[in-house]
Design an enzyme around this catalytic site. Structure first.
Site, PDB file in Angstrom:
ATOM      1  N   LEU A 152      60.684 -44.295  44.001  1.00 55.39           N
ATOM      2  CA  LEU A 152      61.906 -43.720  44.589  1.00 55.39           C
ATOM      3  C   LEU A 152      62.560 -44.665  45.581  1.00 55.39           C
ATOM      4  O   LEU A 152      63.770 -44.667  45.760  1.00 55.39           O
ATOM      5  CB  LEU A 152      61.577 -42.409  45.320  1.00 55.39           C
ATOM      6  N   GLY A 153      61.737 -45.433  46.260  1.00 52.70           N
ATOM      7  CA  GLY A 153      62.298 -46.338  47.260  1.00 52.70           C
ATOM      8  C   GLY A 153      61.192 -46.967  48.065  1.00 52.70           C
ATOM      9  O   GLY A 153      60.007 -46.707  47.827  1.00 52.70           O
ATOM     10  N   GLY A 164      59.913 -47.628  51.958  1.00 54.25           N
ATOM     11  CA  GLY A 164      60.085 -47.325  53.378  1.00 54.25           C
ATOM     12  C   GLY A 164      59.426 -48.415  54.187  1.00 54.25           C
ATOM     13  O   GLY A 164      59.070 -49.463  53.652  1.00 54.25           O
ATOM     14  N   ASP A 220      64.000 -46.058  64.186  1.00 52.81           N
ATOM     15  CA  ASP A 220      64.503 -46.751  62.993  1.00 52.81           C
ATOM     16  C   ASP A 220      65.527 -45.874  62.273  1.00 52.81           C
ATOM     17  O   ASP A 220      65.437 -45.656  61.064  1.00 52.81           O
ATOM     18  CB  ASP A 220      63.326 -47.114  62.073  1.00 52.81           C
ATOM     19  N   LYS A 242      54.342 -41.334  49.632  1.00 52.64           N
ATOM     20  CA  LYS A 242      54.455 -42.696  50.157  1.00 52.64           C
ATOM     21  C   LYS A 242      53.076 -43.332  50.181  1.00 52.64           C
ATOM     22  O   LYS A 242      52.155 -42.827  50.820  1.00 52.64           O
ATOM     23  CB  LYS A 242      55.044 -42.674  51.561  1.00 52.64           C
ATOM     24  N   GLY A 244      55.609 -49.245  52.969  1.00 48.14           N
ATOM     25  CA  GLY A 244      55.075 -48.567  51.793  1.00 48.14           C
ATOM     26  C   GLY A 244      56.125 -48.238  50.770  1.00 48.14           C
ATOM     27  O   GLY A 244      57.314 -48.238  51.044  1.00 48.14           O
ATOM     28  N   ILE A 245      55.636 -47.972  49.548  1.00 49.21           N
ATOM     29  CA  ILE A 245      56.541 -47.604  48.458  1.00 49.21           C
ATOM     30  C   ILE A 245      56.447 -46.098  48.276  1.00 49.21           C
ATOM     31  O   ILE A 245      55.379 -45.502  48.406  1.00 49.21           O
ATOM     32  CB  ILE A 245      56.139 -48.332  47.165  1.00 49.21           C
ATOM     33  N   VAL A 246      57.563 -45.483  47.954  1.00 49.98           N
ATOM     34  CA  VAL A 246      57.592 -44.037  47.778  1.00 49.98           C
ATOM     35  C   VAL A 246      57.742 -43.722  46.295  1.00 49.98           C
ATOM     36  O   VAL A 246      58.587 -44.309  45.604  1.00 49.98           O
ATOM     37  CB  VAL A 246      58.759 -43.427  48.574  1.00 49.98           C
TER      38      VAL A 246
END
Ligand SMILES: *[C@@H]1O[C@H](CO)[C@@H](O)[C@H](O)[C@H]1NC(C)=O
Ligand SMILES: *[C@@H]1O[C@H](CO)[C@@H](O)[C@H](O)[C@H]1NC(C)=O
Ligand SMILES: *[C@@H]1O[C@H](CO)[C@@H](O)[C@H](O)[C@H]1NC(C)=O
Ligand SMILES: *[C@@H]1O[C@H](CO)[C@@H](O)[C@H](O)[C@H]1NC(C)=O
Ligand SMILES: *[C@@H]1O[C@H](CO)[C@@H](O)[C@H](O)[C@H]1NC(C)=O
Ligand SMILES: *[C@@H]1O[C@H](CO)[C@@H](O)[C@H](O)[C@H]1NC(C)=O
Ligand SMILES: *[C@@H]1O[C@H](CO)[C@@H](O)[C@H](O)[C@H]1NC(C)=O
Ligand SMILES: *[C@@H]1O[C@H](CO)[C@@H](O)[C@H](O)[C@H]1NC(C)=O
Length: 804
Positions: free
Chosen positions: A517-518, A520, A635, A541, A523-525
């Site tokens: 999904l994306g 962050g 952030d 995540k 980490g990868i989601v």
């Protein structure tokens, strides 16, 4: 030669004609003016420059006897007679041998002007071209002059003798005597606040300092000379300035007047004669220079009314109310503010805990220097707030940021904006749930007891709730199942009461981490489904494998978000902590990130953007002020705002966030955040506060307004590359259309657009203490708090010079 003779005879002719014309202007005994038929019957000066007569008040059937500039469209009033007793329609002014008498239609006297000395007999009245209305005696001397009986204004050629005074009007449209006076006494010109509605005066807020015990060196006359200079002439003939004013270049092409305005500022105004373009008065110079700080008296309310505070806007003082307070008289802000709730502590019968009824609102950058009645030390902020809430007399507590707590009682006086020391915090006690108090409060500090489920269910649509209910029951179910025989868990993690998943479960749910999904922070989601039910979509995540270094981020995120429950924060559903595997499980947000939404073509709808901005602000207010332990997100950027299926905005990715434990308000920490969004203080080795999120929110708000990224390197025009700089530039040049690039719906909502741009500029001030708190931002966005003019440019092009 012949022509010269002709010319001089012409001049002679004109001069000899003059008395004829003047006599048409001079009024003889028995002349009268009536407010019955005409709405402004008046007598003009020979050149028509000034008029004396009746002026209709605010389109009512009340009239003011006045003198005004008659050749300018505004017809500015420079003198008036009956401000405290307006004349009804049908009133008459009559010229008698004793003077002027203004009677109402019933024949009762409203006002009069008596000749002086009393033995003098009036023969004529004349409106002169200087603006002076005079009564002449039999010896053709003046027995009464408006110049010797001034109201709030003096004009060129007018002088004030010792003992003279001016008084301000109550408001711009109410000619009753107001809250300020100018006195020329004892050789000194001074300005005093008045104990309104009595006329007793308090200590001055301005003094010319021209009084002297040597009488020849003391001021004797206040002169407004024909070419625009205002000065004091001493008994010995020397000239002294009204410091800090200095001599101005003499001008004859301007009208001048000097008025003690209803806000207490003595202002010299100028008006360009015969200028077709510049048809308004402008303030040439003022006394005192800063009205807000000039007044400081133990008694009396100060520049503004009680319980309000003064800030300088466009050079003028402006009065405003703190949170939870409203204007006593909205049509006259100088009258001060009152709490919009009953001030007190316990319930009516003392049966309720004050904490149920009152809460604390932080409202910084404002100072009420007086009214302290207690100083407690050493106290934490929490103790300070508690102490005020339990104290029936306490209206405001001031916390110095480290150990000291002052308590103040009402009424607050001498309030001024921006004059605060260091980090001190102004904590207002307000009643919970009062309507004026600001934003709608979704949850949080108010009452944590109602179960999370209830709170969440109230917050969404039916459809959304149904999904949530399923998701939550599933999670709760799994959590209970797991709790029975669970393996070793990190204690700091377990105390968040968060459901724990096995790695295998999540691997299955995400179909082997197939759909990304994306990415962050750290980490990868991936997308996943709980228990194969398509309705139970989750986002997982998977934190990077650099376990050691990521340990802390993992814990931070878990503990930070695990404690939060708010409609505008992404909900953490659980986690997995198995050996090297560290995963976080969230609700799935079907409409992706705000970045994808915002920077799409065509631009998303303005009103949807408006709602999203408000939602993000709400989420941040919750993080900063309403959850048990305040959290700084650190952030905030569009990539970290997610949109659910109803486009409700939710703040996500707490990997960098900071918990402010044990009443810290600021923290030292290493630089973090994302370039283009990080506040300047990150790089300055100073403690960071929640204001870093305010900065990032400001940048985000600009992006929402403009639908463009904060940094765009491929910009054709270089000055547009950095959004913050460019937005400020557009603001200063008043080019909102350029800024929104012709977005019609936002241009149609111009008032909001303009206000929000100002709010954004407040948020990106370089000095964190100048930035408002998120709560104030929220209130300003919602229109509950006025948005002052932003002070100045935030430091320009900071963001380009920094490499992060
Ligand atoms: C009108 O009154 C003014 C002021 O008293 C005086 O200077 C002027 O001579 C008067 N005109 C006539 C015609 O009396
Ligand atoms: C009264 O004065 C106003 C300007 O102040 C003007 O527009 C209006 O025509 C005048 N009315 C009469 C009846 O002279
Ligand atoms: C005077 O003002 C009243 C009310 O504002 C208005 O109705 C009336 O027509 C005016 N009269 C004249 C002569 O302008
Ligand atoms: C004005 O009023 C005062 C007292 O109200 C009175 O003594 C005086 O005679 C009056 N003057 C005129 C010109 O009527
Ligand atoms: C003047 O009139 C307007 C509307 O007609 C009203 O709102 C305002 O309060 C009035 N001002 C005063 C000082 O009476
Ligand atoms: C001006 O203000 C005073 C005091 O508030 C009030 O009594 C009076 O009616 C006002 N005058 C007008 C013309 O509105
Ligand atoms: C007014 O005062 C200024 C400064 O003192 C002086 O230069 C000027 O000549 C004066 N104008 C008149 C008309 O007296
Ligand atoms: C009018 O002109 C003066 C000086 O020339 C200037 O200070 C003022 O700002 C102008 N006002 C407007 C509205 O342009």
């Amino acid at each position: 030669m012949a022509t010269l003779a002709a010319l001089s005879s012409l001049i002679f002719l004109c001069l000899s004609q003059l008395p004829y014309y003047s006599s048409a202007v001079n009024r003889t005994l028995g002349s009268s003016l009536s407010s019955a038929t005409d709405n402004n019957s008046s007598w003009l000066s020979p050149s028509g420059e000034f008029a004396f007569g009746f002026r209709q008040l605010n389109n009512s059937d009340l009239f003011l006897l006045a003198i005004w500039f008659n050749k300018i469209p505004e017809r500015t009033i420079v003198w008036f007679a009956n401000g405290d007793s307006p004349a009804p329609r049908g009133s008459t002014l009559e010229l008698t041998t004793k003077g002027l008498v203004l009677n109402n239609p019933g024949g009762q006297m409203l006002w009069n002007a008596s000749a002086s000395p009393a033995s003098a007999t009036v023969t004529e009245a004349a409106m002169l071209d200087t603006g002076n209305f005079v009564l002449t005696g039999s010896g053709s001397d003046f027995v009464w002059e408006s110049f010797r009986n001034p109201t709030d204004t003096i004009l060129p050629t007018q002088t004030l003798d010792l003992g003279s005074m001016l008084f301000s009007k109550l408001t711009a449209t109410n000619f009753s005597k107001g809250r300020f006076e100018l006195h020329f006494d004892n050789g000194n010109v001074q300005l005093n606040p008045v104990a309104w509605p009595s006329r007793s005066i308090y200590n001055s807020y301005y003094s010319s300092g021209t009084s002297s015990i040597i009488s020849s060196e003391s001021g004797n006359k206040l002169v407004f000379n024909a070419t625009g200079n205002i000065y004091i002439v001493k008994t010995n003939g020397e000239i002294a300035q009204l410091s800090p004013w200095v001599t101005i270049t003499p001008r004859v092409d301007r009208y001048y007047r000097a008025t003690l305005d209803s806000d207490g500022v003595f202002t010299q105004y100028a008006y360009q004669n015969n200028s077709p373009t510049n048809q308004s008065w402008w303030a040439l110079r003022i006394l005192p220079e800063n009205m807000c700080t000039a007044i400081f008296n133990e008694i009396g309310s100060g520049a503004c009314g009680f319980n309000s505070y003064c800030s300088i806007q466009n050079g003028r003082p402006s009065c405003n109310c703190p949170p939870g307070y409203v204007f006593v008289d909205p049509s006259n802000r100088l009258m001060g503010c009152r709490p919009n709730f009953r001030q007190g502590c316990g319930g009516d019968d003392g049966s309720r805990d004050p904490r149920e009824l009152y809460e604390i609102r932080e409202f910084n950058n404002v100072n009420w220097p007086l009214g302290d009645y207690e100083r407690l030390e050493p106290y934490s902020q929490k103790d300070c707030e508690q102490s005020c809430i339990y104290d029936c007399s306490c209206a405001v507590a001031i916390y110095d940021g480290s150990t000291r707590c002052w308590k103040k009682k009402l009424p607050l006086s001498n309030g001024r904006y921006g004059e605060t020391e260091g980090y001190s915090r102004v904590l207002f006690k307000v009643r919970k749930g009062d309507s004026s108090s600001g934003f709608e409060d979704n949850s949080g500090s108010r009452r944590r007891e109602p179960i999370l489920l209830g709170a969440l269910l109230l917050g969404g649509s039916v459809f959304f709730n149904a999904i949530l209910l399923v998701a939550i029951s599933l999670v709760v179910f799994m959590w209970h199942k797991r709790e029975a025989g669970n393996n070793a868990q990190d204690s700091s993690v377990s105390d968040t009461n968060m459901p724990c998943f096995t790695y295998k479960e999540l691997e299955e749910a995400t179909d082997g981490f197939k759909e990304e999904l994306g990415r962050g922070s750290f980490g990868i989601v991936y997308k996943g489904d709980l228990r194969s039910g398509s309705r139970n979509a989750i986002a997982v995540k998977k934190l990077d494998k650099l376990v050691q270094e990521r340990e802390r981020e993992f814990k931070t995120e878990l503990s930070a978000i695990g404690r939060t429950h708010h409609k505008n924060l992404v909900q953490l559903l659980g986690f997995c902590d198995e050996g090297v595997h560290r995963l976080l499980v969230y609700e799935f947000m079907s409409n992706g990130t705000l970045a994808n939404f915002l920077f799409a073509i065509p631009k998303p709808d303005w009103y949807l953007r408006v709602r999203i901005a408000l939602e993000i602000a709400k989420g941040l207010v919750y993080l900063h002020e309403e959850c048990n332990i305040p959290i700084i997100h650190c952030d905030i950027k569009p990539q970290n705002i997610l949109l659910d299926q109803h486009f409700i905005a939710k703040i996500s990715d707490f990997g960098l966030s900071k918990l402010l434990i044990s009443n810290q308000s600021r923290t030292f920490t290493m630089a973090r955040g994302t370039r283009g969004y990080v506040a300047p203080e990150w790089f300055k080795n100073v403690p960071v506060t929640a204001k870093v999120d305010v900065y990032s929110f400001g940048v985000l708000l600009l992006e929402i307004i403009c639908c463009r990224r904060s940094v765009e390197m491929e910009c054709e025009e270089e000055n547009r590359a950095i959004l913050t700089d460019w937005a400020c530039e557009c603001y200063v040049e008043r080019r909102l259309d350029v800024l929104v690039d012709g977005d019609e719906t936002s241009m149609a909502d111009k008032a909001r657009l303009h206000k929000w741009l100002m709010i954004a500029i407040w948020c990106i001030q370089e000095d964190p203490s100048k930035r408002p708190t998120m709560k104030m931002v929220m209130q300003m966005l919602e229109g509950l708090l006025e948005v002052p003019q932003p002070p100045s440019f935030p430091s320009s092009s900071f963001s380009v010079s920094v490499e992060y």
